[in-house]
Motif scaffolding. Sequence first.
Motif, PDB file in Angstrom:
ATOM      1  N   TYR A 122     -28.693 113.237   3.181  1.00 38.69           N
ATOM      2  CA  TYR A 122     -27.332 112.840   2.814  1.00 38.69           C
ATOM      3  C   TYR A 122     -27.124 112.886   1.300  1.00 38.69           C
ATOM      4  O   TYR A 122     -26.089 113.378   0.826  1.00 38.69           O
ATOM      5  N   ALA A 123     -28.102 112.372   0.549  1.00 35.20           N
ATOM      6  CA  ALA A 123     -27.967 112.349  -0.906  1.00 35.20           C
ATOM      7  C   ALA A 123     -27.786 113.757  -1.464  1.00 35.20           C
ATOM      8  O   ALA A 123     -26.945 113.990  -2.342  1.00 35.20           O
ATOM      9  N   PHE A 145     -30.678 126.628  -0.317  1.00 34.04           N
ATOM     10  CA  PHE A 145     -31.039 125.950   0.927  1.00 34.04           C
ATOM     11  C   PHE A 145     -30.234 126.559   2.067  1.00 34.04           C
ATOM     12  O   PHE A 145     -28.996 126.629   2.008  1.00 34.04           O
ATOM     13  N   VAL A 146     -30.913 126.986   3.105  1.00 33.92           N
ATOM     14  CA  VAL A 146     -30.301 127.747   4.197  1.00 33.92           C
ATOM     15  C   VAL A 146     -29.147 126.952   4.817  1.00 33.92           C
ATOM     16  O   VAL A 146     -29.309 125.810   5.240  1.00 33.92           O
ATOM     17  N   GLY A 147     -27.974 127.572   4.853  1.00 36.98           N
ATOM     18  CA  GLY A 147     -26.818 126.989   5.518  1.00 36.98           C
ATOM     19  C   GLY A 147     -25.957 126.095   4.659  1.00 36.98           C
ATOM     20  O   GLY A 147     -24.815 125.774   5.038  1.00 36.98           O
ATOM     21  N   MET A 148     -26.431 125.679   3.493  1.00 35.08           N
ATOM     22  CA  MET A 148     -25.678 124.715   2.706  1.00 35.08           C
ATOM     23  C   MET A 148     -24.473 125.348   1.996  1.00 35.08           C
ATOM     24  O   MET A 148     -23.409 124.728   1.891  1.00 35.08           O
ATOM     25  N   PRO A 167     -25.460 119.713  11.443  1.00 32.95           N
ATOM     26  CA  PRO A 167     -26.867 120.061  11.163  1.00 32.95           C
ATOM     27  C   PRO A 167     -26.962 121.349  10.346  1.00 32.95           C
ATOM     28  O   PRO A 167     -26.225 122.300  10.585  1.00 32.95           O
ATOM     29  N   VAL A 168     -27.867 121.357   9.410  1.00 32.14           N
ATOM     30  CA  VAL A 168     -28.080 122.521   8.556  1.00 32.14           C
ATOM     31  C   VAL A 168     -29.577 122.802   8.495  1.00 32.14           C
ATOM     32  O   VAL A 168     -30.385 121.883   8.279  1.00 32.14           O
ATOM     33  N   GLU A 169     -29.945 124.043   8.670  1.00 37.04           N
ATOM     34  CA  GLU A 169     -31.362 124.403   8.711  1.00 37.04           C
ATOM     35  C   GLU A 169     -32.075 124.096   7.400  1.00 37.04           C
ATOM     36  O   GLU A 169     -33.240 123.694   7.378  1.00 37.04           O
ATOM     37  N   LEU A 174     -36.397 115.800  10.315  1.00 39.81           N
ATOM     38  CA  LEU A 174     -37.015 116.159  11.598  1.00 39.81           C
ATOM     39  C   LEU A 174     -37.214 114.932  12.468  1.00 39.81           C
ATOM     40  O   LEU A 174     -37.178 115.016  13.692  1.00 39.81           O
ATOM     41  N   ASP A 175     -37.485 113.815  11.849  1.00 46.47           N
ATOM     42  CA  ASP A 175     -37.561 112.532  12.537  1.00 46.47           C
ATOM     43  C   ASP A 175     -37.261 111.450  11.502  1.00 46.47           C
ATOM     44  O   ASP A 175     -36.830 111.752  10.391  1.00 46.47           O
ATOM     45  N   ARG A 176     -37.478 110.219  11.825  1.00 48.36           N
ATOM     46  CA  ARG A 176     -37.090 109.119  10.939  1.00 48.36           C
ATOM     47  C   ARG A 176     -37.774 109.198   9.577  1.00 48.36           C
ATOM     48  O   ARG A 176     -37.183 108.808   8.562  1.00 48.36           O
ATOM     49  N   TYR A 177     -38.965 109.742   9.520  1.00 48.96           N
ATOM     50  CA  TYR A 177     -39.729 109.731   8.264  1.00 48.96           C
ATOM     51  C   TYR A 177     -40.180 111.122   7.811  1.00 48.96           C
ATOM     52  O   TYR A 177     -41.074 111.225   6.990  1.00 48.96           O
ATOM     53  N   THR A 178     -39.566 112.173   8.323  1.00 45.30           N
ATOM     54  CA  THR A 178     -39.953 113.532   7.929  1.00 45.30           C
ATOM     55  C   THR A 178     -38.717 114.331   7.539  1.00 45.30           C
ATOM     56  O   THR A 178     -37.755 114.423   8.316  1.00 45.30           O
TER      57      THR A 178
END
Length: 604
Positions: A122-123, A145-148, A167-169, A174-178
């Motif tokens: 988000y940042a 960055f792909v898709g941005m 969602p952007v590639e 990927l999960d809460r901490y990745t």
Amino acid sequence: MTGIGSAPVAAAFAGPAPQPVPADAGRKVLHLAFSSSESGLDPAKVVDLYSRTVTPHIFEALYKYDHLARPVKIKPNLAEAMPEVSPDFRVWTVKVRRGIFFADDPVFNGVKRELVAEDFVYAMKRFYDPANKSPAIGTLLGYGFVGMKALRDDATERKKPFDYDRPVEGLRALDRYTVRFVTEQPRPRLLELLATPDLWGAVAREVVEFYGNEIDAHPVGTGPFRLKQWRRASLIVLERNPHYRDERWDAEPAPDDAEGQAILARLKGRKLPLVDEVQISIILESQPRWLTFLNGRIDALATNSNPLPQEFVGVAMPNGKLAPNLAKRGILGRQNVNADVHLTMFNMEHALVGGYTPEKVALRRAISLGYDVRREIDAFWKGAAVPAQSALVPYTVGYDAAFKCESSDYDPARAKALLDMYGYVDRDGDGWREQPDGSPLLLEMMTQPEQRSRILDELWQKAMNALGLRIKFIVGQWPENLKAARNGKYMVWQFGLSAAAPDGETAVARYVTSEIGSQNYARFRLPAMDRIYERLQALPDGQERRALFDEVKRIGAAYMPLKHRVHRMECELRHPWLVGYKKPIFWQDWWHMVDIDDSKRPAR
């Protein structure tokens, strides 16, 4: 970025700066002064040095620079470990540390808000949101960055709110901490971006959405400090973040770094931050700032945002050595070449000084050749600077101390010959040159109202008068001039830029088309330079890349959209009660790493 100019001093600082908190108050307060005002405290909307010196003490990035390591070393901060990187340098995967929380804020309703991978996504997306008009967007677009870019373009073209939930590639949790970053082209030095907290620090979405247009005054991060008080262009006060994690002081000085080893021995293992509060006074004029330091009301004159005023270099450090009267008081001092460059820029879109035709190039080169950089070093910098030869600055990849080009030459005879050759002659006999078509020629240079800017103005006035070129100075405050420069509403301006990372790639961005409105203040457009920049971003370090940096220097000198004048030799002074300070090279976050020994303060 830093500039010769600065923001106004509020009435509260027309006289002596505020007194430090007494030692018997039981609180440690670090007192500093900025020579210019901040522009804001929202990382997505600032690019100036002064704001970017405050924000990294509130917001944090995945990685950080070691406080004492020289050469510089990047280490995990909010990341568990160094990133997993694909062989082609396109996919970077980072694990976020668990159990880290944002500073308390009413938005969280008394519940501790844990940092998660999505906060970094988000940042970074906030920089792409057209509504934020981020001056750093060109830098991010350059990383690819792909898709941005498509996401940003979609919001721009449809004139709809930016879709943060799409969602952007290229930027994904990927999960809460990745968190994973994917770039279109190889980006071998992406780690340097991920170690820049003053821009890419984690932000909680609910905080931004709650405060809306007031988010600038409500910075909430995971860092060692939080905002306590803010009087714009006057006073900034940060206080210890009571919810800051149990982070302990550590660093890796070189074995032969006696000073660094002594700091490590004294502070290692102590809980951060070491001070309870940081007070930053905005003191525009040099003499009040100098006297405030001598009176012990600020703890140091050091770093680009808080420098020893040039007018007092000869008094404080004659011939590069600390004055005996200051040494007797226990004041510590040293002189270092800065990782910065002070330059004059021409608006390449301006009808008079811009353009790529031979006569326009000749005009800019003549102006450059007619200005005496050595005289500036003596009169303005008091000897504490060295001539700059290109955009590349000391300590960065691509800088070569042996490189020499026309940029720093002083040759008024050649300058006059260039002007004559391309038709800039005095047709009416009034002593001033006209343009080749006979129309008036009047240079306009933006400047600031304080005394130190007037010194430079006088140097330029004399130099241009000697060439037969009229010059007019447009006086404005630093933030207003910066805004005009970003928008291309100027002819000539001069200021300083500091490196924020070890690689020289960011210096080249000043010539890149995609950085117009961001780092490319000159609004220079040249396809050949754009292609070089793309290759510099993708290539690993090596001889081929070094050759490209040399090509950048040659092209820059040939077209002269920027005259790089000097690299400053910063004279830093600090009182003996400031413990643990070591000048940062590329980063600004160090306030949490220093201590105050009130036993060494003089009695008041």
